[in-house]
Scaffold this motif. Structure first.
Motif, PDB file in Angstrom:
ATOM      1  N   PHE A 306     -25.294  86.798  29.734  1.00  0.00           N
ATOM      2  CA  PHE A 306     -26.329  87.181  28.782  1.00  0.00           C
ATOM      3  C   PHE A 306     -25.740  87.523  27.420  1.00  0.00           C
ATOM      4  CE2 PHE A 306     -29.179  90.648  27.162  1.00  0.00           C
ATOM      5  CZ  PHE A 306     -30.295  89.864  26.933  1.00  0.00           C
ATOM      6  N   ILE A 307     -24.657  88.305  27.410  1.00  0.00           N
ATOM      7  CA  ILE A 307     -24.133  88.706  26.101  1.00  0.00           C
ATOM      8  C   ILE A 307     -23.300  87.607  25.441  1.00  0.00           C
ATOM      9  CG2 ILE A 307     -24.226  91.206  26.467  1.00  0.00           C
ATOM     10  CD1 ILE A 307     -21.319  91.194  27.132  1.00  0.00           C
ATOM     11  N   ASP A 309     -23.831  84.233  25.827  1.00  0.00           N
ATOM     12  CA  ASP A 309     -24.540  82.957  25.694  1.00  0.00           C
ATOM     13  C   ASP A 309     -24.557  82.452  24.250  1.00  0.00           C
ATOM     14  OD1 ASP A 309     -26.438  80.807  26.518  1.00  0.00           O
ATOM     15  OD2 ASP A 309     -27.736  81.906  25.150  1.00  0.00           O
ATOM     16  N   ARG A 310     -24.800  83.363  23.342  1.00  0.00           N
ATOM     17  CA  ARG A 310     -24.903  82.996  21.932  1.00  0.00           C
ATOM     18  C   ARG A 310     -23.624  82.327  21.443  1.00  0.00           C
ATOM     19  NH1 ARG A 310     -25.922  81.041  18.438  1.00  0.00           N
ATOM     20  NH2 ARG A 310     -26.855  81.468  16.420  1.00  0.00           N
ATOM     21  N   ARG A 313     -23.073  78.910  23.184  1.00  0.00           N
ATOM     22  CA  ARG A 313     -23.983  77.880  22.702  1.00  0.00           C
ATOM     23  C   ARG A 313     -23.483  77.227  21.431  1.00  0.00           C
ATOM     24  NH1 ARG A 313     -29.555  79.365  20.741  1.00  0.00           N
ATOM     25  NH2 ARG A 313     -28.894  81.205  21.881  1.00  0.00           N
ATOM     26  N   LEU A 317     -21.960  74.631  24.688  1.00  0.00           N
ATOM     27  CA  LEU A 317     -22.041  74.869  26.127  1.00  0.00           C
ATOM     28  C   LEU A 317     -23.284  75.691  26.411  1.00  0.00           C
ATOM     29  CD1 LEU A 317     -18.405  75.734  27.105  1.00  0.00           C
ATOM     30  CD2 LEU A 317     -19.714  73.791  27.863  1.00  0.00           C
ATOM     31  N   GLY A 318     -24.028  75.300  27.408  1.00  0.00           N
ATOM     32  CA  GLY A 318     -25.246  76.035  27.724  1.00  0.00           C
ATOM     33  C   GLY A 318     -24.942  77.280  28.527  1.00  0.00           C
ATOM     34  N   GLY A 319     -25.966  78.102  28.715  1.00  0.00           N
ATOM     35  CA  GLY A 319     -25.792  79.329  29.476  1.00  0.00           C
ATOM     36  C   GLY A 319     -25.324  79.068  30.887  1.00  0.00           C
ATOM     37  N   PHE A 413     -32.685  77.087  28.571  1.00  0.00           N
ATOM     38  CA  PHE A 413     -31.833  77.924  29.397  1.00  0.00           C
ATOM     39  C   PHE A 413     -32.654  79.092  29.913  1.00  0.00           C
ATOM     40  CE2 PHE A 413     -29.342  81.943  28.855  1.00  0.00           C
ATOM     41  CZ  PHE A 413     -28.626  81.869  30.019  1.00  0.00           C
TER      42      PHE A 413
END
Lengths: 643, 75
Positions: A306-307, A309-310, A313, A317-319, A413
């Protein structure tokens, strides 16, 4: 007569835990969606004629990802005699959506409501009669973790009736079933906020805190490596002492028993020394795995996703790629297998390429050894390599994403955030036991074989048996390939050979150094070369096991060969960068400072990259949100990025 | 109003979901469909993704995707 039972349910509802207690086996569990990515088969422990199949978790029978397709394919091809639909009691409504589809398959079904102990503790009651009326199946509340009602399930599953055709849901059309379930939900369960939920809520405030979230993650990684290198290192000392004494006493007694010198040499200086040097790292690897498993099982790993992912991305790369990457810091093979949950084929391919950049348990053993020999056993070495792994994933992900082949629109995602739970001691011990078995097996096979082959090659040359290593095959071979590493500052035959043996198992790097050398400091130009060597070990193509796992997942020869070249080039470039950085800093400032500086520079670069905003090509007025100028805003235009 | 603009901890009802079919189906499998109550729990440290709560579970969703979900906040 029942001969095959299969377990179906949403991801992370405890299917594998139940599978383990029904079959008595030890499959990996974890607190996140998608731990099981391919079906696992076992036999019922009390009747070996009954096959039990653990299928990957899914939200719907309309398959979208590869692991979900495996489920629907299995169901249509093998018509099991019974389906056990595992439901997460703390999340019943959502879990029942899948059940609506399952009862229409025409296969006998039994519902199992997991985490029932948690429901009881929070005084949440379920109206079983109502549920039965709605779905027309037998319902058994259990707790797979606490072994509650497993015996009841075992009794009932052997004589289950087909789904009652009078079930309310079967009378209605399938399109409407979710609404019906939602409608009856308040009669079925008195939903309350559970204690786990409250605790999760509180902990999440800390773990995903605006400012502290990311520093906390860094601290967790650091603490993991710190504990494994201090506590593990302390215990390792005992093992290596034991082997040192054992080697002397064995060689003495073998000498007395009249064995010929070369057999003694082969047995003690090759086999025992080689296997011993690797086995000495057992405590370190075990502690690392224990902590990694805790991170996975507690659900903290999803928070990391979650932290981060940004950041991921912005490298394309996706989550969903984050989970394989985090898994790879235990073992690249499991990480590569986990890429099956990624629905976009190119993103999957990229994750298979990049995930092995993380330091797995075996690589950590190599780093621990180097840190012990060259850096006074500092835990900072392994920690920094963890982050170098992460940064390299970012860097090369970014580069790959710029290529025409990989450039693509990022897909949606959606990630379920599980409740944070303490991992059970039983599961942790299971993981440890599996790891001990795995590690000793590896030492007995690959490491043993490498020892013997190295001994043979270093004691035989074109003139036959020789005690002079400079006449051996190994020496001449190593001397040819060593020039590849000349720019990296470790141009010697020993490290060249260790790179090759590392291909079989990364632990063999340590083994090779121990067997071929006495003075390690002479092998490297300076500490930067040592560090460059470690970086090369970290990023260059992983061990044979991971490579074959990657080959399985890629299914395409061209992309497989590209992976090997790509990983070699990646390792070489970053290692070269370290050496060049060293040239800048060796004069007066220390190694650690420059590494920290490098990390800071890289993070600033990445933050700048991550800060780029989505802008609408037409009006440039939307700041990552909906276009503010026009209500008829065209979302496809807004998805395009403008640098 | 769209989900990405919904203030934190404000309860809302989903009015409409647009976008690709795969996306809508996936959301629906997860229990996110028109009529569900939704709440934004928090925003990740780097301002994306969002953590939302639907019924008794939470999911992480990117702002980019949340833009497709139209919501009506409760007063």
């Amino acid at each position: 007569m029942i001969n095959s039972i299969c377990l179906i349910g949403n991801p992370n509802c405890g299917k594998t835990s139940l599978f383990n207690s029904l079959t008595g086996s030890y499959q990996k569990t974890g607190n996140w969606s998608g731990v099981t990515t391919e079906k696992k088969e076992g036999f019922y422990k009390k009747n070996k004629k009954i096959k039990i199949v653990d299928l990957p978790g899914l939200y719907s029978l309309e398959a979208k990802t590869e692991d979900e397709k495996a489920v629907t394919k299995y169901l249509s091809e093998n018509k099991p005699s019974l389906i056990i639909n595992v439901l997460d009691g703390t999340n019943l409504e959502r879990n029942l959506y899948l059940s609506c589809e399952i009862i229409r398959l025409g296969i006998p079904v039994v519902f199992v409501i997991n985490f029932y102990d948690e429901l009881q503790k929070n005084k949440i009651s379920i109206n079983f009669a109502k549920l039965k009326q709605l779905f027309g199946v037998e319902i058994i509340p259990i707790s797979a973790k606490k072994n509650l009602n497993i015996d009841l399930l075992e009794r009932k599953m052997l004589n289950v009736l087909p789904v009652n055709e009078g079930a309310l849901l079967l009378k209605e059309s399938s399109n409407n079933s979710k609404n019906i379930v939602s409608h009856y939900m308040k009669d079925i369960i008195n939903q309350k906020t559970t204690k786990t939920e409250i605790i999760t809520e509180k902990l999440d405030k800390v773990f995903t805190h605006k400012y502290f979230g990311i520093p906390i993650f860094c601290m967790v990684v650091m603490l993991t490596y710190f504990l494994s290198s201090t506590v593990g290192g302390y215990l390792s000392g005992y093992i290596s002492n034991f082997f040192a004494k054992f080697i002397i006493s064995t060689s003495n007694s073998m000498f007395k028993a009249g064995f010929s010198p070369w057999i003694i040499d082969l047995f003690t200086n090759a086999v025992l020394k080689g296997v011993g040097s690797v086995l000495a790292f057992t405590p370190q690897i075990l502690i690392l795995f224990l902590l990694m498993t805790t991170i996975e099982e507690s659900g903290y790993a999803t928070r990391v996703t979650f932290i981060l992912d940004r950041i991921f991305r912005s490298f394309g790369l996706g989550g969903k790629s984050v989970i394989p990457i985090i898994l790879s810091s235990g073992c690249a093979v499991t990480g590569i297998m986990a890429t099956r949950t990624i629905d976009c084929p190119k993103e999957k391919q990229m994750t298979v390429y990049l995930a092995p950049f993380m330091p797995c348990g075996a690589k950590s053993a190599v780093f621990a050894w180097f840190s012990y020999v060259f850096f006074n056993g500092s835990a900072l070495v392994s920690t920094s390599l963890y982050f170098i792994g992460l940064f390299s994933i970012g860097l090369f992900g970014y580069i790959l994403n710029k290529t025409k082949y990989f450039s693509k629109q990022t897909r949606h995602f959606l990630l379920e955030m599980p409740l944070l739970r303490l991992p059970s001691i039983k599961d942790l011990l299971r993981v440890l036991w599996e790891k001990v078995k795995d590690f000793t097996y590896k030492s007995g096979t690959v490491i043993f074989a490498v020892s013997v082959v190295l001994w043979l090659l270093s004691n035989f040359g074109i003139y036959g048996y020789t005690v002079n290593v400079e006449e051996s095959f190994l020496y001449s071979f190593g001397n040819i390939i060593k020039y590849i590493f000349y720019p990296l500052g470790f141009c010697n035959w020993q490290s060249a050979i260790s790179v090759i043996t590392g291909f079989f198992a990364k632990e063999a790097v340590v083994e090779t150094f121990e067997l071929l050398n006495s003075d390690f400091t002479l092998l490297f130009n300076n500490k930067f070369s040592v560090y460059a060597f470690m970086v090369f070990v970290l990023l260059s193509p992983p061990c044979a096991a991971s490579i074959s796992a990657a080959k399985n997942e890629l299914k395409n020869k061209k992309s497989f060969w590209f992976m090997l070249v790509f990983q070699f080039v990646a390792g070489y470039t970053v290692a070269l960068f370290i050496v060049l950085l060293g040239k800048l800093f060796t004069l007066n400032i220390g190694l650690i400072f420059s590494i920290i500086l490098g990390i800071i520079i890289l993070s600033i670069a990445f933050i700048i990259l991550a800060k780029r905003k989505y802008k609408c090509e037409k009006c440039f007025s939307c700041k990552g949100g909906v276009c503010q100028k026009s209500s008829k805003h065209n979302t496809t235009i807004c998805d395009k990025r403008i640098a | 109003m769209y989900l990405n603009n919904l203030p934190i901890n404000k309860l809302a009802r989903i009015k409409n979901i647009s976008g690709e079919n795969v996306f809508i189906e996936r959301l629906s499998d997860l229990g996110v469909f028109v009529g569900s109550k939704v709440k934004v729990l928090r925003i990740a440290p780097l301002l994306d993704p969002l953590e939302i709560k639907i019924k008794s579970f939470r999911i992480a969703i990117r702002k980019k995707d949340a833009r497709y979900i139209e919501v009506i906040p409760y007063d």
